[in-house]
Motif scaffolding. Sequence first.
Motif, PDB file in Angstrom:
ATOM      1  N   PHE A 157       1.066 -11.551  -8.629  1.00  0.00           N
ATOM      2  CA  PHE A 157       0.966 -10.128  -8.314  1.00  0.00           C
ATOM      3  C   PHE A 157       1.850  -9.728  -7.145  1.00  0.00           C
ATOM      4  O   PHE A 157       2.347  -8.600  -7.113  1.00  0.00           O
ATOM      5  CB  PHE A 157      -0.500  -9.749  -8.088  1.00  0.00           C
ATOM      6  CG  PHE A 157      -1.240  -9.570  -9.373  1.00  0.00           C
ATOM      7  CD1 PHE A 157      -1.212  -8.355 -10.038  1.00  0.00           C
ATOM      8  CD2 PHE A 157      -1.921 -10.623  -9.957  1.00  0.00           C
ATOM      9  CE1 PHE A 157      -1.862  -8.183 -11.252  1.00  0.00           C
ATOM     10  CE2 PHE A 157      -2.576 -10.469 -11.171  1.00  0.00           C
ATOM     11  CZ  PHE A 157      -2.545  -9.248 -11.818  1.00  0.00           C
ATOM     12  N   PHE A 158       2.073 -10.628  -6.194  1.00  0.00           N
ATOM     13  CA  PHE A 158       2.950 -10.276  -5.081  1.00  0.00           C
ATOM     14  C   PHE A 158       4.422 -10.443  -5.443  1.00  0.00           C
ATOM     15  O   PHE A 158       5.270  -9.715  -4.953  1.00  0.00           O
ATOM     16  CB  PHE A 158       2.604 -11.107  -3.842  1.00  0.00           C
ATOM     17  CG  PHE A 158       1.495 -10.525  -3.033  1.00  0.00           C
ATOM     18  CD1 PHE A 158       1.716  -9.457  -2.178  1.00  0.00           C
ATOM     19  CD2 PHE A 158       0.204 -11.010  -3.150  1.00  0.00           C
ATOM     20  CE1 PHE A 158       0.687  -8.891  -1.438  1.00  0.00           C
ATOM     21  CE2 PHE A 158      -0.845 -10.452  -2.427  1.00  0.00           C
ATOM     22  CZ  PHE A 158      -0.600  -9.397  -1.569  1.00  0.00           C
ATOM     23  N   LEU A 184      -1.733  -6.021  -2.777  1.00  0.00           N
ATOM     24  CA  LEU A 184      -2.740  -6.732  -1.985  1.00  0.00           C
ATOM     25  C   LEU A 184      -4.125  -6.501  -2.592  1.00  0.00           C
ATOM     26  O   LEU A 184      -4.917  -7.441  -2.755  1.00  0.00           O
ATOM     27  CB  LEU A 184      -2.713  -6.254  -0.533  1.00  0.00           C
ATOM     28  CG  LEU A 184      -3.799  -6.842   0.391  1.00  0.00           C
ATOM     29  CD1 LEU A 184      -3.622  -8.343   0.533  1.00  0.00           C
ATOM     30  CD2 LEU A 184      -3.763  -6.172   1.765  1.00  0.00           C
ATOM     31  N   LEU A 185      -4.418  -5.254  -2.951  1.00  0.00           N
ATOM     32  CA  LEU A 185      -5.695  -4.938  -3.578  1.00  0.00           C
ATOM     33  C   LEU A 185      -5.810  -5.574  -4.965  1.00  0.00           C
ATOM     34  O   LEU A 185      -6.859  -6.146  -5.317  1.00  0.00           O
ATOM     35  CB  LEU A 185      -5.868  -3.415  -3.684  1.00  0.00           C
ATOM     36  CG  LEU A 185      -5.987  -2.663  -2.353  1.00  0.00           C
ATOM     37  CD1 LEU A 185      -5.925  -1.154  -2.580  1.00  0.00           C
ATOM     38  CD2 LEU A 185      -7.289  -3.038  -1.645  1.00  0.00           C
ATOM     39  N   LEU A 186      -4.725  -5.497  -5.747  1.00  0.00           N
ATOM     40  CA  LEU A 186      -4.724  -6.143  -7.060  1.00  0.00           C
ATOM     41  C   LEU A 186      -4.899  -7.652  -6.928  1.00  0.00           C
ATOM     42  O   LEU A 186      -5.642  -8.281  -7.692  1.00  0.00           O
ATOM     43  CB  LEU A 186      -3.408  -5.849  -7.797  1.00  0.00           C
ATOM     44  CG  LEU A 186      -3.314  -4.559  -8.604  1.00  0.00           C
ATOM     45  CD1 LEU A 186      -1.907  -4.391  -9.161  1.00  0.00           C
ATOM     46  CD2 LEU A 186      -4.330  -4.560  -9.738  1.00  0.00           C
ATOM     47  N   SER A 243      -3.903 -19.232  -5.926  1.00  0.00           N
ATOM     48  CA  SER A 243      -2.542 -19.139  -5.372  1.00  0.00           C
ATOM     49  C   SER A 243      -1.540 -18.653  -6.413  1.00  0.00           C
ATOM     50  O   SER A 243      -0.667 -17.839  -6.106  1.00  0.00           O
ATOM     51  CB  SER A 243      -2.102 -20.489  -4.800  1.00  0.00           C
ATOM     52  OG  SER A 243      -2.060 -21.485  -5.811  1.00  0.00           O
ATOM     53  N   THR A 244      -1.646 -19.116  -7.651  1.00  0.00           N
ATOM     54  CA  THR A 244      -0.702 -18.673  -8.683  1.00  0.00           C
ATOM     55  C   THR A 244      -0.956 -17.226  -9.087  1.00  0.00           C
ATOM     56  O   THR A 244      -0.021 -16.494  -9.423  1.00  0.00           O
ATOM     57  CB  THR A 244      -0.774 -19.583  -9.926  1.00  0.00           C
ATOM     58  OG1 THR A 244      -2.130 -19.673 -10.392  1.00  0.00           O
ATOM     59  CG2 THR A 244      -0.266 -20.981  -9.599  1.00  0.00           C
ATOM     60  N   THR A 283       3.678   0.977  -0.103  1.00  0.00           N
ATOM     61  CA  THR A 283       2.733   1.266  -1.187  1.00  0.00           C
ATOM     62  C   THR A 283       2.525   0.055  -2.085  1.00  0.00           C
ATOM     63  O   THR A 283       1.385  -0.293  -2.415  1.00  0.00           O
ATOM     64  CB  THR A 283       3.227   2.449  -2.028  1.00  0.00           C
ATOM     65  OG1 THR A 283       3.278   3.618  -1.208  1.00  0.00           O
ATOM     66  CG2 THR A 283       2.298   2.710  -3.208  1.00  0.00           C
ATOM     67  N   ILE A 284       3.616  -0.594  -2.512  1.00  0.00           N
ATOM     68  CA  ILE A 284       3.441  -1.729  -3.431  1.00  0.00           C
ATOM     69  C   ILE A 284       2.813  -2.925  -2.715  1.00  0.00           C
ATOM     70  O   ILE A 284       2.104  -3.721  -3.337  1.00  0.00           O
ATOM     71  CB  ILE A 284       4.753  -2.132  -4.130  1.00  0.00           C
ATOM     72  CG1 ILE A 284       5.813  -2.620  -3.134  1.00  0.00           C
ATOM     73  CG2 ILE A 284       5.276  -1.001  -4.986  1.00  0.00           C
ATOM     74  CD1 ILE A 284       7.010  -3.255  -3.832  1.00  0.00           C
ATOM     75  N   LEU A 285       3.047  -3.049  -1.397  1.00  0.00           N
ATOM     76  CA  LEU A 285       2.386  -4.120  -0.653  1.00  0.00           C
ATOM     77  C   LEU A 285       0.880  -3.894  -0.606  1.00  0.00           C
ATOM     78  O   LEU A 285       0.088  -4.810  -0.844  1.00  0.00           O
ATOM     79  CB  LEU A 285       2.955  -4.220   0.766  1.00  0.00           C
ATOM     80  CG  LEU A 285       4.358  -4.824   0.892  1.00  0.00           C
ATOM     81  CD1 LEU A 285       4.825  -4.785   2.339  1.00  0.00           C
ATOM     82  CD2 LEU A 285       4.383  -6.266   0.375  1.00  0.00           C
TER      83      LEU A 285
END
Length: 408
Positions: A235-236, A64-66, A229-230, A58-60
């Motif tokens: 977010f990841f 990913l969407l965020l 990239s930052t 779920t968090i991946l």
Amino acid sequence: MGKDYVDHDFALEAVTATHRRGFWKMAMLMVGFTFFSASMLAGGTLGQGLTFSQFIITILIGNLLLGAYTGTLSYIAAKTGLSTHLLTRYSFGHQGSYLPSFLLSITQIGWFGVGVMMFALPFQKVTGVNIWLVIIVAGILMTATAYLGIRALTVLSFVAVPAIAVLGTVSSTRAVSSMGGFEELMAYQPAGTLGIAAAISICLGSFISGGTLTPDFARFAQTKKIAVSTTLLAFFLGNSLMFLFGAIGAISTGQADISEVMFTQGLIIPALIILGLNIWTTNDNALYASGLGFSNITKLPKKMLVIFNGMLGTLLAMWLYNNFMSWLNFLNLTLPPIGAILIADYFIRSKGQYGKLAESSKTVRFQAIVAWLIGLLCALFIPGIPPLNSLLGAGVSYVVISKLTEKK
């Protein structure tokens, strides 16, 4: 004061090349931006409604969407050098941009006050210090870094990010050990069940409103690559870490906030440190963004507005915490459509080319306001994932309405 303000904060103009920043400064700034206590609370909700493997998936997906949403906004900000509020002038019009600026700014002041109270309550409980003294001191300190601008935000992030990451990891490791180890964590079965759509909605909703303000910070990146990239790293790594701390805490102790978990572990001083730094890194960014928004409306210096907004958020902190939470959650639904319209306007309507800010557009572009309303209605009434519905509804309707009205 006005000249210094323009040189360092660029509230009403594009950031110049000489004030752009490299990878590490931007990485710390953006990760500090995503270190948000509400993300831990959301992680705790997910942890208590999903198995741990479902939680990871779920968090991946959610991040990913965020990341795609905020990374796209970062690209636009780095290329133009403009804040969220100045970018809205192209899509909403010069005076039309006052609507998104007001919504974004008032929401951030609200969260600032709530954040001050989220720190003051446990601090007062542990130390016995008068609650209003804690509120005022915390409010002044958080306002100070926002007043000093992007440099102070970066310095604070360089201190806070490693401290939160290390202390949070130590506490989470202890929590997992108390459960019987990683195998027990993976074997965990929640008492309740949470659907995947609802879980992704919680993940997105935890930070998509704040993510709409990504350009306020990403515009300082030296290159588009550094900005994107930052932002993705933040977010990841940053947001996922907050979710992880919250889920592990909720599973092992029933407490989602890592500071509360540390209290139960007897780590009182580290708990207060991590609580203070975690809220501080979010609150000063929120106040900084609110200053930019009201500067767009009033044309007053950002620093002056930061002081006023900080005083207002501090004095109303207790009232905001007790009465304003549900209203803030509603306001969160109003913000993602703004970002969707910015993206659609830049890449589709303007084809990646913006003219000079002074020549940006009409006074008001009603196409954007109508599309924003459609995005809000999609979030409220269409089943599924409300934040995603609002993004798609606003973005698609903006493109369609713009093409129809401009062709006519």
